[in-house]
Design an enzyme around this catalytic site. Structure first.
Site, PDB file in Angstrom:
ATOM      1  N   VAL A 166      -0.081   2.378  -8.932  1.00  0.00           N
ATOM      2  CA  VAL A 166      -0.254   3.701  -9.538  1.00  0.00           C
ATOM      3  C   VAL A 166       1.081   4.222 -10.063  1.00  0.00           C
ATOM      4  O   VAL A 166       1.141   4.834 -11.132  1.00  0.00           O
ATOM      5  CB  VAL A 166      -0.868   4.683  -8.521  1.00  0.00           C
ATOM      6  CG1 VAL A 166      -0.925   6.102  -9.095  1.00  0.00           C
ATOM      7  CG2 VAL A 166      -2.277   4.236  -8.135  1.00  0.00           C
TER       8      VAL A 166
ATOM      9  N   PRO B 178       1.273  12.624  -6.212  1.00  0.00           N
ATOM     10  CA  PRO B 178       0.392  13.140  -5.167  1.00  0.00           C
ATOM     11  C   PRO B 178      -0.561  12.064  -4.665  1.00  0.00           C
ATOM     12  O   PRO B 178      -0.875  11.113  -5.390  1.00  0.00           O
ATOM     13  CB  PRO B 178      -0.375  14.266  -5.878  1.00  0.00           C
ATOM     14  CG  PRO B 178      -0.302  13.923  -7.325  1.00  0.00           C
ATOM     15  CD  PRO B 178       1.003  13.225  -7.528  1.00  0.00           C
TER      16      PRO B 178
ATOM     17  N   GLY C 135       6.182  -6.070  -8.511  1.00  0.00           N
ATOM     18  CA  GLY C 135       6.243  -7.099  -7.492  1.00  0.00           C
ATOM     19  C   GLY C 135       5.058  -7.056  -6.546  1.00  0.00           C
ATOM     20  O   GLY C 135       4.150  -6.231  -6.669  1.00  0.00           O
ATOM     21  N   ALA C 136       5.074  -7.973  -5.572  1.00  0.00           N
ATOM     22  CA  ALA C 136       4.057  -8.023  -4.520  1.00  0.00           C
ATOM     23  C   ALA C 136       4.719  -7.621  -3.209  1.00  0.00           C
ATOM     24  O   ALA C 136       5.679  -8.255  -2.777  1.00  0.00           O
ATOM     25  CB  ALA C 136       3.479  -9.434  -4.416  1.00  0.00           C
ATOM     26  N   GLY C 137       4.228  -6.548  -2.586  1.00  0.00           N
ATOM     27  CA  GLY C 137       4.839  -6.099  -1.340  1.00  0.00           C
ATOM     28  C   GLY C 137       6.243  -5.570  -1.557  1.00  0.00           C
ATOM     29  O   GLY C 137       6.526  -4.869  -2.526  1.00  0.00           O
TER      30      GLY C 137
ATOM     31  N   ASP D 223      -3.862  -6.062 -10.564  1.00  0.00           N
ATOM     32  CA  ASP D 223      -3.043  -4.845 -10.619  1.00  0.00           C
ATOM     33  C   ASP D 223      -2.685  -4.467 -12.055  1.00  0.00           C
ATOM     34  O   ASP D 223      -2.677  -3.277 -12.405  1.00  0.00           O
ATOM     35  CB  ASP D 223      -1.774  -5.034  -9.797  1.00  0.00           C
ATOM     36  CG  ASP D 223      -2.045  -5.100  -8.309  1.00  0.00           C
ATOM     37  OD1 ASP D 223      -3.136  -4.670  -7.878  1.00  0.00           O
ATOM     38  OD2 ASP D 223      -1.176  -5.584  -7.563  1.00  0.00           O
TER      39      ASP D 223
ATOM     40  N   ASP E 295       0.805  -1.229   0.000  1.00  0.00           N
ATOM     41  CA  ASP E 295       0.000   0.000   0.000  1.00  0.00           C
ATOM     42  C   ASP E 295       0.840   1.282   0.000  1.00  0.00           C
ATOM     43  O   ASP E 295       0.486   2.275   0.636  1.00  0.00           O
ATOM     44  CB  ASP E 295      -0.966   0.024   1.200  1.00  0.00           C
ATOM     45  CG  ASP E 295      -1.966  -1.111   1.161  1.00  0.00           C
ATOM     46  OD1 ASP E 295      -2.408  -1.484   0.058  1.00  0.00           O
ATOM     47  OD2 ASP E 295      -2.298  -1.639   2.243  1.00  0.00           O
TER      48      ASP E 295
ATOM     49  N   LYS F  24       2.906  -8.752 -14.162  1.00  0.00           N
ATOM     50  CA  LYS F  24       2.651  -8.993 -12.737  1.00  0.00           C
ATOM     51  C   LYS F  24       2.956 -10.459 -12.483  1.00  0.00           C
ATOM     52  O   LYS F  24       2.126 -11.342 -12.773  1.00  0.00           O
ATOM     53  CB  LYS F  24       1.190  -8.681 -12.408  1.00  0.00           C
ATOM     54  CG  LYS F  24       0.850  -8.832 -10.921  1.00  0.00           C
ATOM     55  CD  LYS F  24       1.418  -7.686 -10.099  1.00  0.00           C
ATOM     56  CE  LYS F  24       0.969  -7.800  -8.643  1.00  0.00           C
ATOM     57  NZ  LYS F  24       1.456  -6.678  -7.821  1.00  0.00           N
TER      58      LYS F  24
END
Length: 252
Positions: A19, A207, A112-114, A52, A14, A39
């Protein structure tokens, strides 16, 4: 075709990796480049649901998306695979997919993941091992680190940079995934401290809520440094957000 290959990882979950990936993809598309987004392991998404890579395509525009494995529970890939009774993902599979995409695209983004050392299999192999496999295959992979802006980020950035150095993986730079509308002292100071902790340049600041922007393409260009296809100026941004002078120490 000499494709640029960027592995996109984060300091944590997160922090804005998806993005950020979309922003880099959008800037490249605006420049007329062919872009692919890979991904390797998608978690927390069921069959038929958008993942994603689909979100990147929604934000950035027409590009190639590819997903290698998908696990339904929102956990680390190795745990999610084990609990679902599904196959693990090996670094060699990622290297093969990257090579195929690099042959027909100008830019390949691997999200990646995390964080960098989240496990993908029961042998403890990670996104770093996937990037290493791509480099060992003779392709020029780099890592882009997406970081949070506030307190606590410097330690994780420094640890990630050390892990990359230990594996001889090049760090292209750091990108702030969500710059707050009202930055505090820690965020302002971190503009200077993040590149020092990483040993690599600060390459932009997206942002907060960037994914909801009316004109995402324009926002991407204004939030990314030229190294990522934008026109963001690190020196100017740091000047605008420079912290106030701290209290002076009295002389004894």
């Amino acid at each position: 075709m000499n494709a640029r290959i960027l592995f996109v990882t984060g300091t944590n979950t997160d922090v804005g990796k998806t993005v950020a990936t979309a922003a880099v993809a959008s800037a490249a598309l605006r420049a007329g480049r062919k872009v692919a987004v890979l991904k390797p392991g998608q978690t927390g998404v069921g069959p038929g649901e958008p993942g994603d890579a689909d979100e990147v395509a929604r934000l950035a525009g027409e590009l190639t998306i590819r997903e290698l494995v998908r696990y339904p529970e929102p956990l680390a890939p190795d745990t999610a695979a084990r609990r679902a009774g599904l196959p693990y993902l090996a670094p060699a599979e990622v290297a093969t997919a990257v090579a195929e995409l690099a042959a027909t695209h100008d830019l390949v983004l691997v999200e990646g993941a995390g964080g960098l050392l989240v496990r993908y299999d029961d042998q403890g192999r990670t996104l770093a091992d996937q990037a290493r496999a791509v480099l060992d295959a003779g392709l020029p992979a780099e890592v882009l680190l997406i970081a949070s802006a506030g307190l606590g980020t410097l330690n994780i950035v420094a640890l990630t940079a050390e892990a990359l150095t230990a594996r001889e993986l090049p760090l292209a730079g750091v990108l702030v995934g969500s710059w707050p509308s009202a930055p505090g002292l820690a965020e302002r100071c971190n503009l200077a401290d993040l590149p020092r902790s990483a040993g690599a340049p600060l390459l932009g600041a997206l942002p907060e809520r960037a994914g909801a922007a009316d004109d995402f393409a324009a926002l991407a260009l204004s939030s990314l440094a030229p190294e990522l296809g934008g026109n963001w100026d690190a020196e100017h941004f740091a000047h605008v957000h420079r912290p106030e002078q701290g209290p002076l120490r009295s002389k004894v």
